[in-house]
Design a protein around this motif. Structure first.
Motif, short mmCIF file in Angstrom:
data_model
loop_
_atom_site.label_atom_id
_atom_site.label_comp_id
_atom_site.label_asym_id
_atom_site.label_seq_id
_atom_site.Cartn_x
_atom_site.Cartn_y
_atom_site.Cartn_z
N ILE A 116 -18.08 -1.97 -1.67
CA ILE A 116 -17.34 -2.58 -0.56
C ILE A 116 -17.82 -4.01 -0.32
O ILE A 116 -17.03 -4.94 -0.20
N ASN A 143 -6.45 4.11 2.33
CA ASN A 143 -5.85 5.35 1.83
C ASN A 143 -6.82 6.20 1.00
O ASN A 143 -6.88 7.41 1.15
N SER A 144 -7.58 5.55 0.11
CA SER A 144 -8.44 6.35 -0.78
C SER A 144 -9.49 7.10 0.06
O SER A 144 -9.83 8.24 -0.26
N TRP A 145 -9.97 6.47 1.12
CA TRP A 145 -11.00 7.11 1.95
C TRP A 145 -10.38 8.20 2.82
O TRP A 145 -11.06 9.14 3.23
N LEU A 199 -20.81 7.45 2.78
CA LEU A 199 -21.07 6.37 1.84
C LEU A 199 -22.48 6.53 1.29
O LEU A 199 -23.38 7.00 1.99
N LEU A 200 -22.67 6.13 0.05
CA LEU A 200 -24.05 6.12 -0.46
C LEU A 200 -24.68 4.73 -0.27
O LEU A 200 -25.86 4.55 -0.46
N THR A 201 -23.87 3.77 0.14
CA THR A 201 -24.40 2.46 0.50
C THR A 201 -24.73 2.48 2.00
O THR A 201 -23.94 2.99 2.80
N GLU A 226 0.86 -1.20 0.00
CA GLU A 226 0.00 0.00 0.00
C GLU A 226 0.89 1.24 0.00
O GLU A 226 1.74 1.39 0.88
N ARG A 227 0.64 2.11 -0.98
CA ARG A 227 1.53 3.28 -1.09
C ARG A 227 1.31 4.28 0.05
O ARG A 227 2.20 5.06 0.37
N VAL A 233 4.17 0.68 -5.32
CA VAL A 233 4.64 -0.18 -6.41
C VAL A 233 4.94 0.73 -7.60
O VAL A 233 4.07 1.46 -8.06
N THR A 245 -18.00 -3.43 -7.64
CA THR A 245 -17.26 -2.21 -7.37
C THR A 245 -17.56 -1.65 -5.97
O THR A 245 -16.95 -0.67 -5.55
#
Ligand SMILES: Cc1cc2nc3c(=O)[nH]c(=O)nc-3n(C[C@H](O)[C@H](O)[C@H](O)COP(=O)(O)OP(=O)(O)OC[C@H]3O[C@@H](n4cnc5c(N)ncnc54)[C@H](O)[C@@H]3O)c2cc1C
Length: 387
Positions: free
Chosen positions: A369, A19-21, A31-33, A13-14, A80, A367
């Protein structure tokens, strides 16, 4: 799942876990879910609000909690930078040194880079161009009016937030997916799951390429469980205009044809609601309300076809025009002409290379979670056999 099968592995993990969240979302996003769909293998939302929507801080806690619970072998701050084929495996170069592995799972995300159309280059320099990755809250933009381009989940949410901030907001609308937040008393995404639509497999979908390109639905996760379709935005004072077709001589030109665009989105929404109703007929004692139908999308009387970008009416453009993966680090020939990863249900066209987390990878839910679990089980089964 790899641990359960005693397959030695490492997760690179960079940044940090989740990380994205942590890094790539705006402040007010939830979240929309619904919480009931925050599920990872053997790990699920435990609170008392299954119909609520997590804030970003809660999502980070949830994913970090899962990582700790399974004791995931994550090496953080390890980017990576290249992957090459070597005899019997792959050579991985990272910011922390080199590794070699026999099998590779590409789980680097579907939304690494915001897509911005080339016509951005023609926008006068007096107008700020902002992507959802640069946007944190209305203060991320200069004072004044905003043109939001794109009316999928990101675009409708940012248009709404900016309008509530008191801005003049124009929303440029192309193809979109309209959904009510709730239907017959249940969350619309509960229906997607319960009726089995989200479980449809990629090889049972007529045009899977098209399904993979579908824009995200016009949904927001809010405590009020409000619907955020174009009618709601119109009521809040957002000006709806057509698709941004060109920028010429300092003017933004919008397509006509909103009526057709809206009719199509309404038709598709109604077909989906009909399929929910049909499914519900076959389920005994289902605790839902009576079928509902919603007002057609209101067509603006005279949607404007151009906007003078030099007039000062708007000071910024938010490009809510989608996201794409970034595979610049992948030196194995598995991308097509357009840079898309070639795979068959996540099995990539190179020995023992897999992908996960891409739209409609193996199922319509891939796509999301909660979509990862079934896909991971299938792919780990394949990977174990191929090793
Ligand atoms: C704005 C937005 C809202 C969303 N809302 C929802 C929602 O409400 N519900 C839902 O279920 N889904 C939502 N999604 C989809 C969501 O992205 C996925 O459900 C989920 O994040 C996918 O997880 P992932 O691990 O596959 O990808 P990501 O979360 O993108 O994780 C990929 C990871 O790979 C790392 N990485 C990338 N490249 C490298 C590299 N070269 N080296 C090392 N590490 C690398 C990244 O840092 C990142 O941590 C949303 C997506 C976006 C963009």
């Amino acid at each position: 799942m790899l641990t359960e099968r005693s397959i030695a592995h490492v997760v690179l993990e960079r940044g940090e876990v989740a990380n994205s969240w942590r890094r790539e979302r705006w402040d007010s996003l939830r979240l929309l879910t619904p919480n009931s769909q925050s599920r990872l293998p053997g790990y699920r939302y435990q609170g008392d609000d299954p119909d609520g929507f997590m804030t970003m801080a809660q999502v980070v806690d949830f994913i970090a909690g899962f990582s700790a619970a399974i004791d995931a072998p994550v090496r953080t701050q390890t980017e990576v930078t290249s992957v090459r084929s070597v005899d019997d495996g792959y050579r991985i170069s990272t910011s922390q040194g080199e590794l070699q592995c026999r099998s590779l799972v590409i789980a680097s995300g579907a939304c690494n880079v915001p897509i911005v159309p080339a016509l951005r280059m023609a926008v006068p320099s007096s107008v700020a161009s902002v992507t959802p990755f640069d946007y944190r809250n209305p203060r991320s933009l200069p004072e004044g009016g905003v043109l939001v381009v794109g009316a999928s989940a990101t675009g409708v949410q940012l248009a709404d937030e900016l309008r509530r901030d008191g801005r003049r907001v124009l929303l440029s609308v192309g193809e979109h997916v309209r959904l009510p937040r709730t239907y017959r008393g249940r969350d619309v995404l509960w229906w997607m799951e319960a009726s089995g639509i989200w479980n449809q497999r990629y090889d049972e979908i007529d045009d899977v390429e098209r399904a993979r390109k579908l824009p995200s639905p016009q949904l927001v996760g809010s405590p009020q469980r409000a619907t955020l379709d174009l009618n709601a935005l119109h009521t809040h004072g957002v000006e709806i205009v057509g698709r941004l077709a060109a920028v010429r001589d300092g003017r933004a030109l919008f397509s006509g044809g909103l009526r057709n665009q809206f009719a199509l989105a309404d038709l598709k929404m109604n077909r989906l609601l009909e399929s929910f109703d049909e499914w519900a007929l076959g389920v005994a004692d289902l605790a839902v309300g009576p079928p509902e139908r919603f007002e057609p999308t209101l067509v603006p009387q005279a949607a404007r076809l151009h906007l003078d970008l030099t007039s000062g009416e708007i000071r910024s453009i938010v490009w809510a025009t989608g996201f794409k993966p970034d595979y610049r680090w992948l030196d194995v020939p598995v991308l097509d002409r357009k840079g898309r990863l070639q795979h068959e249900g996540g099995i990539v066209n190179a020995p023992r290379v897999y992908a996960i987390g891409l739209p409609v990878l193996r199922r319509r839910k891939s796509t999301f979670i909660h979509g990862a679990e079934d896909d991971a089980r299938d792919l780990v089964e394949h990977l174990a056999r191929s090793l």
